[in-house]
Enzyme design. Structure first.
Site, short mmCIF file in Angstrom:
data_model
loop_
_atom_site.label_atom_id
_atom_site.label_comp_id
_atom_site.label_asym_id
_atom_site.label_seq_id
_atom_site.Cartn_x
_atom_site.Cartn_y
_atom_site.Cartn_z
N GLY A 1 0.84 -1.21 0.00
CA GLY A 1 0.00 0.00 0.00
C GLY A 1 0.87 1.25 0.00
N ARG B 1 1.36 -5.39 -5.24
CA ARG B 1 1.48 -6.56 -4.35
C ARG B 1 1.68 -7.75 -5.29
NH1 ARG B 1 -2.70 -3.71 -0.90
NH2 ARG B 1 -1.54 -3.19 0.97
N ASP C 1 4.83 -4.30 6.33
CA ASP C 1 5.26 -5.63 6.77
C ASP C 1 5.38 -6.64 5.62
OD1 ASP C 1 2.53 -5.64 6.47
OD2 ASP C 1 2.12 -6.89 8.21
N THR D 1 3.92 3.12 5.53
CA THR D 1 2.54 2.64 5.57
C THR D 1 1.72 3.61 6.42
OG1 THR D 1 1.04 0.99 6.53
CG2 THR D 1 3.26 1.01 7.42
N ASP E 1 -0.65 2.81 8.19
CA ASP E 1 -1.17 2.10 9.37
C ASP E 1 -0.34 2.28 10.64
OD1 ASP E 1 -3.13 1.18 7.73
OD2 ASP E 1 -2.49 -0.91 7.70
N ASP F 1 1.91 0.46 11.82
CA ASP F 1 1.92 -0.79 12.59
C ASP F 1 3.25 -1.54 12.50
OD1 ASP F 1 1.64 -1.39 9.91
OD2 ASP F 1 0.11 -2.92 10.19
N ARG G 1 -6.00 -2.29 8.98
CA ARG G 1 -6.41 -3.68 8.81
C ARG G 1 -6.20 -4.48 10.09
NH1 ARG G 1 -3.64 -5.39 3.61
NH2 ARG G 1 -1.99 -4.54 4.87
O1 F6P Z 1 -1.70 -1.33 4.72
C1 F6P Z 1 -2.23 -0.11 4.38
C2 F6P Z 1 -3.68 -0.24 4.00
O2 F6P Z 1 -4.07 1.05 3.61
C3 F6P Z 1 -4.61 -0.82 5.07
O3 F6P Z 1 -4.97 0.09 6.06
C4 F6P Z 1 -5.75 -1.30 4.23
O4 F6P Z 1 -6.44 -2.35 4.85
C5 F6P Z 1 -5.08 -1.78 2.98
O5 F6P Z 1 -3.87 -1.08 2.88
C6 F6P Z 1 -5.90 -1.61 1.72
O6 F6P Z 1 -5.22 -2.18 0.67
P1 F6P Z 1 -5.64 -2.06 -0.87
O7 F6P Z 1 -5.23 -0.72 -1.35
O8 F6P Z 1 -4.90 -3.15 -1.53
O9 F6P Z 1 -7.13 -2.22 -0.91
#
Ligand code: F6P
Length: 325
Positions: free
Chosen positions: A14, A75, A106, A129, A131, A133, A175
């Site tokens: 992300g 990803r 991560d 990120t 998050d 985290d 998440r």
């Molecule tokens: O890890 C960062 C994040 O923004 C999370 O908070 C969220 O769940 C996820 O990525 C969303 O991912 P995507 O953009 O693949 O939907």
């Protein structure tokens, strides 16, 4: 000091606001140390598909203020396979890249650790990120910007909620972690904050909201982390609608708005510091570490610890939110 002539830099997973500022800092710090830089587009997938681009000082001009990532992100399922990683390594070797700087969260660091173990290519991580985290840094790149974006959205929602005396359930990203929910909840004056780190029974949620309505007799706002065990704002609304129907409940999912936009000053400074720190870490011979800032000092954390050790939310902040709501 190590002699490294060429490094590769990439963003993966992300995206987060400030990644461009980190790329800029990596490139300019490398150039300062007479190291060439190759940008790898679309993270691990770009490594596999040969998406390399030479970067010099001017390639990163005028990007410090931009959200997203000029190197794109992805990803990669293929990188999870031994064949995918083998292909990636061969392509990296052909480019003459001697070490890597990985900017991400991560998932990115798990991939980097595996790559380092299999092919012994030195790799340093930069935490990117929204998050927040990752263990080993007080804040990750993008977190501060996401907080401010979510807070501004909550302020706007509060105006309309108040005009109609409504109950609003606002879902923010996170998440597996409640950092965004906790701090935006406090900054936005939420009446209730729900996080994956704490178990809250539906009966307790109902009791808290009833009490808030009894005392304040007006609109209320709940901030829910997407990873909360209630299943997020839509599910929660479904579970409490019978009791709070008269407050004309509404749900708002802030979603990817939180990932975009121009990085805050704090994120730009953090990215700049970590970009330089990552290049210096490689030059000092460190590998398989993430660079972070802890108590205003640069710290190296073994990459594995960044995801296997759990970074805790500040429970005192949660208590504070309950007192003030
Ligand atoms: O890890 C960062 C994040 O923004 C999370 O908070 C969220 O769940 C996820 O990525 C969303 O991912 P995507 O953009 O693949 O939907």
């Amino acid at each position: 000091m190590n002699t490294i002539r060429k490094i590769g830099v990439f963003t993966s997973g992300g995206d987060s606001p400030g990644m461009n500022a980190a790329i800029r800092a990596v490139v300019r710090s490398a150039v300062h140390n007479d190291i060439e830089v190759v940008g790898i587009r679309r993270g691990y997938q770009g490594m596999i598909e040969n998406e390399f681009v030479d970067l010099d000082s001017s390639s990163v001009s005028n990007i410090i203020q931009r959200g997203g990532t000029i190197l794109k992100s992805a990803r990669s399922e293929q990188f999870r396979t031994p064949e995918g990683r083998q292909q990636a390594f061969e392509n990296v070797k052909k480019q003459g890249i001697e070490a890597l700087i990985a900017i991400g969260g991560d998932g990115t660091f798990q991939g980097a650790t595996k790559f380092n173990m299999e092919f012994q290519i030195p790799v340093v991580g930069i935490p990117g990120t929204i998050d927040n985290d990752l263990y080993g840094t007080d804040e990750t790149i993008g977190y501060d910007t996401a907080l401010n974006t979510a807070m501004e959205a909550i302020d706007k929602i509060r105006d309309t909620a108040d005009a109609h005396n409504r109950l609003f359930l606002v879902e923010v990203m996170g998440r597996d972690a409640g950092f965004i929910a906790l701090e935006t909840g406090i900054a936005g004056g939420a009446e209730l904050i729900l996080l994956p780190e704490t178990l809250t029974e539906i009966s307790d949620i109902k009791a808290s909201l009833s009490e808030v309505f009894r005392v304040h007799q007006r609109s209320s706002l709940v901030v829910v982390a997407e990873g909360d065990e209630t299943g997020g704002a839509i599910k929660l609304a479904d579970n409490i609608k019978d009791d709070f129907g008269k407050y004309d409940m509404r749900v708002c999912i802030l979603g990817h708005i939180q990932r975009g936009g121009s990085p805050s000053a704090r994120d730009r400074v953090l990215s700049s510091r970590l970009g330089l720190a990552a290049v210096e870490a490689l030059l000092e011979g460190h590998t398989n570490v993430m660079v972070g800032i802890v108590n205003n000092e640069v710290k190296y954390t073994p990459m594995k610890n960044t995801w296997s050790k759990k970074k805790s939310i500040d429970y005192k902040l949660l208590e504070l939110s309950k007192i003030l709501s």
